[in-house]
Write a protein that holds these residues in place. Structure first.
Motif, PDB file in Angstrom:
ATOM      1  N   THR B  16       0.735  -1.194   0.075  1.00 46.22           N
ATOM      2  CA  THR B  16      -0.094   0.067  -0.024  1.00 46.22           C
ATOM      3  C   THR B  16       0.841   1.010   0.214  1.00 46.22           C
ATOM      4  O   THR B  16       1.716   1.374   0.981  1.00 46.22           O
ATOM      5  N   THR B  17       0.781   2.071  -0.839  1.00 48.26           N
ATOM      6  CA  THR B  17       1.667   2.979  -1.340  1.00 48.26           C
ATOM      7  C   THR B  17       1.167   4.523  -0.977  1.00 48.26           C
ATOM      8  O   THR B  17      -0.065   4.726  -1.571  1.00 48.26           O
ATOM      9  N   LEU B  19       1.622   8.561  -2.247  1.00 49.40           N
ATOM     10  CA  LEU B  19       2.536   9.506  -2.959  1.00 49.40           C
ATOM     11  C   LEU B  19       2.261  10.930  -2.454  1.00 49.40           C
ATOM     12  O   LEU B  19       1.210  11.288  -1.992  1.00 49.40           O
ATOM     13  N   THR B  33       2.115  14.781  -9.063  1.00 48.50           N
ATOM     14  CA  THR B  33       0.993  13.923  -8.365  1.00 48.50           C
ATOM     15  C   THR B  33      -0.472  14.344  -8.450  1.00 48.50           C
ATOM     16  O   THR B  33      -1.269  13.709  -8.657  1.00 48.50           O
ATOM     17  N   LYS B  71      -7.452   8.627  -2.857  1.00 47.88           N
ATOM     18  CA  LYS B  71      -7.079   7.003  -2.902  1.00 47.88           C
ATOM     19  C   LYS B  71      -7.750   6.513  -4.092  1.00 47.88           C
ATOM     20  O   LYS B  71      -8.752   6.946  -4.564  1.00 47.88           O
ATOM     21  N   ASN B  74      -4.911   0.338  -3.822  1.00 49.79           N
ATOM     22  CA  ASN B  74      -4.051   0.273  -2.625  1.00 49.79           C
ATOM     23  C   ASN B  74      -2.882   1.479  -2.712  1.00 49.79           C
ATOM     24  O   ASN B  74      -1.859   1.448  -2.376  1.00 49.79           O
ATOM     25  N   THR B  75      -3.321   2.716  -3.539  1.00 50.24           N
ATOM     26  CA  THR B  75      -2.542   3.621  -3.850  1.00 50.24           C
ATOM     27  C   THR B  75      -3.102   4.995  -3.226  1.00 50.24           C
ATOM     28  O   THR B  75      -4.278   5.355  -3.701  1.00 50.24           O
ATOM     29  N   ALA B  77      -2.715   9.240  -2.098  1.00 52.21           N
ATOM     30  CA  ALA B  77      -1.771  10.589  -2.511  1.00 52.21           C
ATOM     31  C   ALA B  77      -2.178  11.647  -1.604  1.00 52.21           C
ATOM     32  O   ALA B  77      -3.230  11.871  -1.290  1.00 52.21           O
ATOM     33  N   ILE B 198       5.186   1.857  -8.974  1.00 51.58           N
ATOM     34  CA  ILE B 198       3.737   1.482  -8.606  1.00 51.58           C
ATOM     35  C   ILE B 198       3.374   0.445  -9.324  1.00 51.58           C
ATOM     36  O   ILE B 198       2.110  -0.294  -9.106  1.00 51.58           O
ATOM     37  N   THR B 200       1.736   0.634 -12.304  1.00 51.22           N
ATOM     38  CA  THR B 200       0.662   0.737 -12.784  1.00 51.22           C
ATOM     39  C   THR B 200       1.018   1.764 -14.059  1.00 51.22           C
ATOM     40  O   THR B 200       1.828   2.598 -13.963  1.00 51.22           O
TER      41      THR B 200
END
Lengths: 129, 245
Positions: B16-17, B19, B33, B71, B74-75, B77, B198, B200
């Motif tokens: 789970t990241t 940014l 971003t 969100k 699982n990303t 920002a 990531i 993606t």
């Protein structure tokens, strides 16, 4: 500008900062610029997105340099229900003292105008004791 | 002899990241971003509040704070549309770390710019810094050169220090950029790097179309960011004096 205008301008400057307010007062976008001193020259960089080289004017007066550039497309900014259209960038910059104005050169690359202003190399020789 | 402070922590296979993008050199973090949020259609899920708010944005009739949380899957920002000054940097990172703990973030990716005046625009480099030894594999796998030496100052320095001391593993990505002007070319390079990290795909077609307008639209934010960074530069240096040998 009238007294009222200058009071309003001061208040608006305090709120929005100089750049944005100049844009709306004069309907000309004020480009970002950066002046840097090097050993033998000063370099002024001006960010001019949406501009073609052929539409840039650089005018040198006594101690000021003015950069004016026409945008390739009209740029609109909307605030609330008001839309303001802009067709030009314009900025006047006070030059540092002691520049060799005859040797100023300019180059436009990747949307950035770079003006090089050499420092004078002649002068009075000082003897060393 | 001191031991290395880099801790060993294994990341899960699909971490789970988070940014993290704030205004800095060339506005790389903000521009990259913002685009990723749009391209991945991330959902606005909250804000990081400061009290009292000095500024709010109105978008489509909605009042929005300047530091927002998004969100998708699982990303996550966190995006700031205002520069983070020195006085607020520590509180800001503490809020980010607190949010990361509560939401079980495995990895924070912080993006920023690195001033390189004579950079090659067609071959911009993104350098990586890690706070955990295990993260070096991510740099290696994604061909991200390690930031080996140099100085990072301003809010970035405070943020990196706090991240280094936090329990959440973090990677900082610094891309070669024009420090003084919004730099979409460098932001695009950053997006490509994040896309690899990531895993993606992020379509850059729309970004390329907007590139010139991004420079125009972000003039005011760039100017405010430079003012904040300049103020910090004018403060007395904390560099210890050199000792003559």
């Amino acid at each position: 500008m009238s007294d009222f205008g200058s009071i309003i301008e001061k208040q608006m400057n305090a709120f929005f900062g100089n750049t944005l307010f100049d844009d709306f007062i004069h309907k000309e976008l004020v480009p970002l610029s950066h002046l840097k001193e090097k050993h033998a020259s000063w370099t002024l960089e001006v960010d001019l997105p949406l501009v073609d080289k052929k539409n840039i004017e650089v005018i040198l007066s006594d101690d000021h340099l003015t950069v004016k550039a026409k945008l390739t497309k009209t740029y609109c900014i909307s605030r609330g229900s008001t839309v303001t259209e802009f067709d030009y960038f314009k900025k006047t910059i006070k030059l540092p003292s002691g520049i060799n104005t005859k040797q100023i050169s300019a180059i436009f690359k990747n949307g950035i105008l770079r003006i090089t202003m050499p420092k004078p190399t002649d002068g009075k020789k000082i003897s060393i004791e | 002899m001191q031991k290395s402070k880099i801790k060993k922590t294994e990341l899960p296979k699909n971490p789970t990241t988070l940014l993290l993008g704030i205004p800095g050199p060339g506005l790389i973090g903000t521009i990259a971003t913002t685009y990723i949020i749009q391209a991945l259609k991330m959902e606005l899920i909250g804000e990081i509040e400061s009290s009292p708010a000095a500024i709010v944005f109105i978008d489509n009739g909605q009042i929005m704070g300047p530091v927002r949380i998004y969100k998708k899957d699982n990303t996550f920002a966190i995006l700031s549309d205002i520069p983070i000054d020195y006085d607020n940097a520590i509180d800001f990172v503490e809020s980010v770390i607190d949010f990361s703990k509560k939401n079980r973030i495995d990895l924070i990716i912080f993006t920023s710019g690195l001033h390189v005046p004579d950079r090659n625009i067609s071959n911009l480099k993104t350098y990586g810094l890690v706070t955990r030894e295990s993260l070096e594999k991510i740099l290696y796998d994604n061909e991200i050169p390690k930031f080996l030496s140099g100085i990072i100052s301003g809010p970035d320095a405070t943020i990196l220090t706090q991240l280094k001391n936090s329990p959440i593993p973090a990677i900082a990505l610094h891309t070669e950029c024009n420090y003084f002007f919004p730099d979409p070319d460098a932001a695009m390079q950053t997006i490509k790097t994040i896309s690899h990290v990531i895993k993606t795909e992020i379509d850059l077609a729309e970004f390329k179309k907007q590139s010139e307008y991004l420079r125009l639209q972000n003039r005011q934010l760039m100017e405010e960011t430079l003012n904040v960074m300049q103020t910090q530069r004018e403060q007395p240096s904390t560099t210890p004096p050199q000792i003559y040998k």
